[in-house]
Design a protein around this motif. Structure first.
Motif, PDB file in Angstrom:
ATOM      1  N   ALA A 140       5.713   8.294  -3.170  1.00 32.12           N
ATOM      2  CA  ALA A 140       5.063   7.120  -2.590  1.00 32.12           C
ATOM      3  C   ALA A 140       3.551   7.303  -2.580  1.00 32.12           C
ATOM      4  O   ALA A 140       2.790   6.391  -2.921  1.00 32.12           O
ATOM      5  CB  ALA A 140       5.584   6.881  -1.172  1.00 32.12           C
ATOM      6  N   GLU A 141       3.115   8.490  -2.204  1.00 30.10           N
ATOM      7  CA  GLU A 141       1.686   8.792  -2.126  1.00 30.10           C
ATOM      8  C   GLU A 141       1.023   8.734  -3.500  1.00 30.10           C
ATOM      9  O   GLU A 141      -0.130   8.329  -3.632  1.00 30.10           O
ATOM     10  CB  GLU A 141       1.507  10.192  -1.531  1.00 30.10           C
ATOM     11  N   ASN A 142       1.780   9.098  -4.534  1.00 31.24           N
ATOM     12  CA  ASN A 142       1.250   9.097  -5.898  1.00 31.24           C
ATOM     13  C   ASN A 142       1.494   7.777  -6.625  1.00 31.24           C
ATOM     14  O   ASN A 142       1.169   7.654  -7.810  1.00 31.24           O
ATOM     15  CB  ASN A 142       1.883  10.236  -6.708  1.00 31.24           C
ATOM     16  N   GLY A 143       2.056   6.803  -5.927  1.00 30.69           N
ATOM     17  CA  GLY A 143       2.305   5.505  -6.537  1.00 30.69           C
ATOM     18  C   GLY A 143       3.429   5.518  -7.552  1.00 30.69           C
ATOM     19  O   GLY A 143       3.454   4.711  -8.484  1.00 30.69           O
ATOM     20  N   ARG A 144       4.401   6.440  -7.371  1.00 29.58           N
ATOM     21  CA  ARG A 144       5.488   6.589  -8.344  1.00 29.58           C
ATOM     22  C   ARG A 144       6.860   6.260  -7.760  1.00 29.58           C
ATOM     23  O   ARG A 144       7.866   6.444  -8.435  1.00 29.58           O
ATOM     24  CB  ARG A 144       5.527   8.034  -8.858  1.00 29.58           C
TER      25      ARG A 144
ATOM     26  N   SER B 104       8.500   3.675  -7.318  1.00 26.54           N
ATOM     27  CA  SER B 104       9.304   2.678  -8.034  1.00 26.54           C
ATOM     28  C   SER B 104      10.161   3.334  -9.119  1.00 26.54           C
ATOM     29  O   SER B 104      11.100   2.730  -9.627  1.00 26.54           O
ATOM     30  CB  SER B 104       8.397   1.619  -8.669  1.00 26.54           C
TER      31      SER B 104
ATOM     32  N   LYS C 158       4.273   2.384   2.255  1.00 28.25           N
ATOM     33  CA  LYS C 158       5.564   2.771   1.666  1.00 28.25           C
ATOM     34  C   LYS C 158       5.987   4.159   2.144  1.00 28.25           C
ATOM     35  O   LYS C 158       7.145   4.396   2.484  1.00 28.25           O
ATOM     36  CB  LYS C 158       5.469   2.764   0.134  1.00 28.25           C
ATOM     37  N   LYS C 159       5.040   5.063   2.167  1.00 24.02           N
ATOM     38  CA  LYS C 159       5.329   6.440   2.577  1.00 24.02           C
ATOM     39  C   LYS C 159       5.847   6.477   4.012  1.00 24.02           C
ATOM     40  O   LYS C 159       6.859   7.120   4.298  1.00 24.02           O
ATOM     41  CB  LYS C 159       4.070   7.290   2.445  1.00 24.02           C
TER      42      LYS C 159
ATOM     43  N   GLN D 295       0.827  -1.199   0.000  1.00 20.72           N
ATOM     44  CA  GLN D 295       0.000   0.000   0.000  1.00 20.72           C
ATOM     45  C   GLN D 295       0.869   1.259   0.000  1.00 20.72           C
ATOM     46  O   GLN D 295       1.947   1.292   0.582  1.00 20.72           O
ATOM     47  CB  GLN D 295      -0.909   0.010   1.232  1.00 20.72           C
ATOM     48  N   ARG D 296       0.363   2.290  -0.655  1.00 22.75           N
ATOM     49  CA  ARG D 296       1.104   3.544  -0.769  1.00 22.75           C
ATOM     50  C   ARG D 296       1.372   4.156   0.601  1.00 22.75           C
ATOM     51  O   ARG D 296       2.466   4.671   0.859  1.00 22.75           O
ATOM     52  CB  ARG D 296       0.322   4.532  -1.636  1.00 22.75           C
TER      53      ARG D 296
ATOM     54  N   SER E  72       8.054  11.109  -0.163  1.00 17.85           N
ATOM     55  CA  SER E  72       6.691  10.953   0.353  1.00 17.85           C
ATOM     56  C   SER E  72       5.665  11.197  -0.744  1.00 17.85           C
ATOM     57  O   SER E  72       4.694  10.452  -0.894  1.00 17.85           O
ATOM     58  CB  SER E  72       6.446  11.924   1.512  1.00 17.85           C
TER      59      SER E  72
END
Length: 214
Positions: free
Chosen positions: A114-118, A120, A89-90, A85-86, A111
């Motif tokens: 991670a929050e935007n799913g980027r 990686s 990760k954040k 989950q984002r 942050s």
């Protein structure tokens, strides 16, 4: 309309992790353009860090984080795992970076990604930011691929020729690679220019011409 939308999104991105950099819409133009999602994050970070006069500090942190990813396999797997989950990760990234005493700018970048799913794509962002910083220092990156190693005389002639592409105040950052598949000649990438003078490329062109004739 599309340009205005892109500008608005960029401003929003900067505000996510560097509010003072985007105050009154005063964004810092980067020395060169870097493209893609990675380029947008890197450019936004450059703008934010430039306004806060933290470019060198942020560059060092980005390099250090790249080193962490290379050394710590579990951290790399965590960052690239799409099933997590984002929010998770954040939280973990913020904890890791705070322990490393990273700046608020760098922490906020991670942050936001991670929050935007980027998150990686962080490796690409680090590389793009490195390109921006090289350009900021007046460094022009150049890669030359040849079929075999160049001797000292050929290397000297090559450097002299490449100096002709530089503007006043710029310095050449040259790296060479050997690729036997080129057969002969060379492939040169300097800044945003690309020149293929390899024998393999010429043979391919001749082959295509022959096929078209037949």
């Amino acid at each position: 309309p599309l340009a205005k939308m892109a500008s608005f999104r960029f401003s929003q991105l900067v505000r996510q992790f560097g509010t003072s950099a985007a105050r009154n819409g005063q964004l810092v133009n980067p020395p060169i353009q870097v493209f893609g999602i990675e380029g947008r994050y890197a450019t936004a970070l450059y703008s934010a860090a430039s306004k806060q006069k933290q470019l060198d500090a942020v560059e060092k942190e980005m390099t250090n984080f790249k080193g962490l990813l290379e050394k710590d396999r579990k951290l790399k797997e965590f960052v690239t795992n799409p099933s997590l989950q984002r929010v998770q990760k954040k939280a973990v990234l913020e904890e890791v970076l705070k322990k490393q005493k990273f700046s608020e700018l760098t922490i906020n970048l991670m942050s936001a990604m991670a929050e935007n799913g980027r998150i990686s794509k962080i490796g690409g962002v680090i590389n793009s930011f490195s390109q921006l910083m090289s350009a900021h220092r007046g460094e022009v990156r150049c890669t030359v691929k040849t079929a075999k190693n160049l001797d000292n005389a050929a290397m000297g002639e090559l450097k002299t020729a490449l100096q002709g592409f530089l503007k006043k105040g710029e310095t050449l950052q040259l790296s060479t690679e050997v690729d036997p598949a080129l057969i002969g000649g060379m492939v040169v990438t300097i800044g945003d220019r690309f020149v293929d003078m390899s024998m393999a490329s010429k043979i391919k062109n001749y082959t295509n011409l022959i096929k078209q004739a037949v």
